[in-house]
Design a protein around this motif. Structure first.
Motif, PDB file in Angstrom:
ATOM      1  N   ARG A   1     -18.846  -2.489 -11.367  1.00  0.00           N
ATOM      2  CA  ARG A   1     -20.140  -2.722 -12.033  1.00  0.00           C
ATOM      3  C   ARG A   1     -20.708  -1.433 -12.617  1.00  0.00           C
ATOM      4  O   ARG A   1     -21.227  -1.421 -13.725  1.00  0.00           O
ATOM      5  CB  ARG A   1     -21.139  -3.333 -11.065  1.00  0.00           C
ATOM      6  N   VAL A   2     -20.610  -0.352 -11.850  1.00  0.00           N
ATOM      7  CA  VAL A   2     -21.102   0.945 -12.343  1.00  0.00           C
ATOM      8  C   VAL A   2     -20.318   1.356 -13.582  1.00  0.00           C
ATOM      9  O   VAL A   2     -20.892   1.812 -14.577  1.00  0.00           O
ATOM     10  CB  VAL A   2     -21.003   2.030 -11.241  1.00  0.00           C
ATOM     11  N   LEU A   3     -19.008   1.194 -13.542  1.00  0.00           N
ATOM     12  CA  LEU A   3     -18.167   1.587 -14.674  1.00  0.00           C
ATOM     13  C   LEU A   3     -18.352   0.671 -15.879  1.00  0.00           C
ATOM     14  O   LEU A   3     -18.136   1.095 -17.017  1.00  0.00           O
ATOM     15  CB  LEU A   3     -16.694   1.594 -14.260  1.00  0.00           C
TER      16      LEU A   3
ATOM     17  N   PRO B   1     -27.299   3.995 -20.421  1.00  0.00           N
ATOM     18  CA  PRO B   1     -27.113   5.418 -20.091  1.00  0.00           C
ATOM     19  C   PRO B   1     -26.897   5.588 -18.589  1.00  0.00           C
ATOM     20  O   PRO B   1     -27.539   4.926 -17.785  1.00  0.00           O
ATOM     21  CB  PRO B   1     -28.424   6.074 -20.536  1.00  0.00           C
ATOM     22  N   GLN B   2     -25.956   6.462 -18.256  1.00  0.00           N
ATOM     23  CA  GLN B   2     -25.614   6.646 -16.853  1.00  0.00           C
ATOM     24  C   GLN B   2     -25.565   8.121 -16.501  1.00  0.00           C
ATOM     25  O   GLN B   2     -25.234   8.967 -17.334  1.00  0.00           O
ATOM     26  CB  GLN B   2     -24.262   6.014 -16.540  1.00  0.00           C
TER      27      GLN B   2
ATOM     28  N   ARG C   1     -19.464   9.754 -10.769  1.00  0.00           N
ATOM     29  CA  ARG C   1     -18.476  10.527 -10.007  1.00  0.00           C
ATOM     30  C   ARG C   1     -18.565  10.184  -8.519  1.00  0.00           C
ATOM     31  O   ARG C   1     -17.550   9.946  -7.867  1.00  0.00           O
ATOM     32  CB  ARG C   1     -18.689  12.026 -10.202  1.00  0.00           C
ATOM     33  N   GLY C   2     -19.759  10.143  -7.986  1.00  0.00           N
ATOM     34  CA  GLY C   2     -19.940   9.827  -6.569  1.00  0.00           C
ATOM     35  C   GLY C   2     -19.413   8.448  -6.218  1.00  0.00           C
ATOM     36  O   GLY C   2     -18.737   8.268  -5.194  1.00  0.00           O
ATOM     37  N   GLU C   3     -19.693   7.473  -7.063  1.00  0.00           N
ATOM     38  CA  GLU C   3     -19.232   6.101  -6.823  1.00  0.00           C
ATOM     39  C   GLU C   3     -17.702   6.029  -6.864  1.00  0.00           C
ATOM     40  O   GLU C   3     -17.072   5.415  -6.001  1.00  0.00           O
ATOM     41  CB  GLU C   3     -19.823   5.152  -7.869  1.00  0.00           C
ATOM     42  N   VAL C   4     -17.102   6.676  -7.851  1.00  0.00           N
ATOM     43  CA  VAL C   4     -15.644   6.629  -8.000  1.00  0.00           C
ATOM     44  C   VAL C   4     -14.965   7.402  -6.862  1.00  0.00           C
ATOM     45  O   VAL C   4     -13.930   6.958  -6.340  1.00  0.00           O
ATOM     46  CB  VAL C   4     -15.218   7.140  -9.394  1.00  0.00           C
TER      47      VAL C   4
END
Length: 122
Positions: free
Chosen positions: A63-65, A70-71, A77-80
């Motif tokens: 979902r984040v990706l 705008p992100q 990076r933290g999520e991945v």
């Protein structure tokens, strides 16, 4: 095509590959967790918990990706990185499970895709 255009394409391709791998991993982990015996030894309980956790982390990462707005790069990076760590840990758990080969493979593929995307982030 200029170098900056190539970098943008690479970023988008790696981001998409990571999101796709996360989706597949979430599906495989959720399936494996659902097939674990409900009344079984401790290992089955660990298997269920790891499968559910990995599915949730991979789903959130996807979902984040996939977000088009705008992100914050640090958040991505933290999520991945979190997804990468959970996938590797889950693959280890699934390796010990006789029926967990597909889930372990999906977890490793997701971890590789996450690693590739992190390299693209620089």
């Amino acid at each position: 095509m200029t170098t900056s255009q190539q970098e943008v394409y690479r970023f988008l391709e790696d981001r998409f590959a990571c999101a796709l791998a996360c989706t597949e991993c979430a599906r495989a982990c959720a399936l494996r967790a659902s097939l674990a015996e409900t009344e079984g030894p401790y290992d089955q309980e660990v298997l269920r918990r790891k499968g559910i956790m990995c599915a949730e982390v991979c789903d959130t990462t996807c979902r984040v990706l996939s977000d088009q707005g705008p992100q914050d790069v640090a958040r991505i990076r933290g999520e991945v990185e979190w997804c990468l760590a959970v996938c590797l840990e889950s693959a280890h758990v699934f390796d010990a499970d006789p029926g967990g080969a597909q889930a372990a493979r999906s977890c490793r593929e997701c971890a590789r895709a996450c690693s590739g995307f992190l390299a693209t982030l620089g």
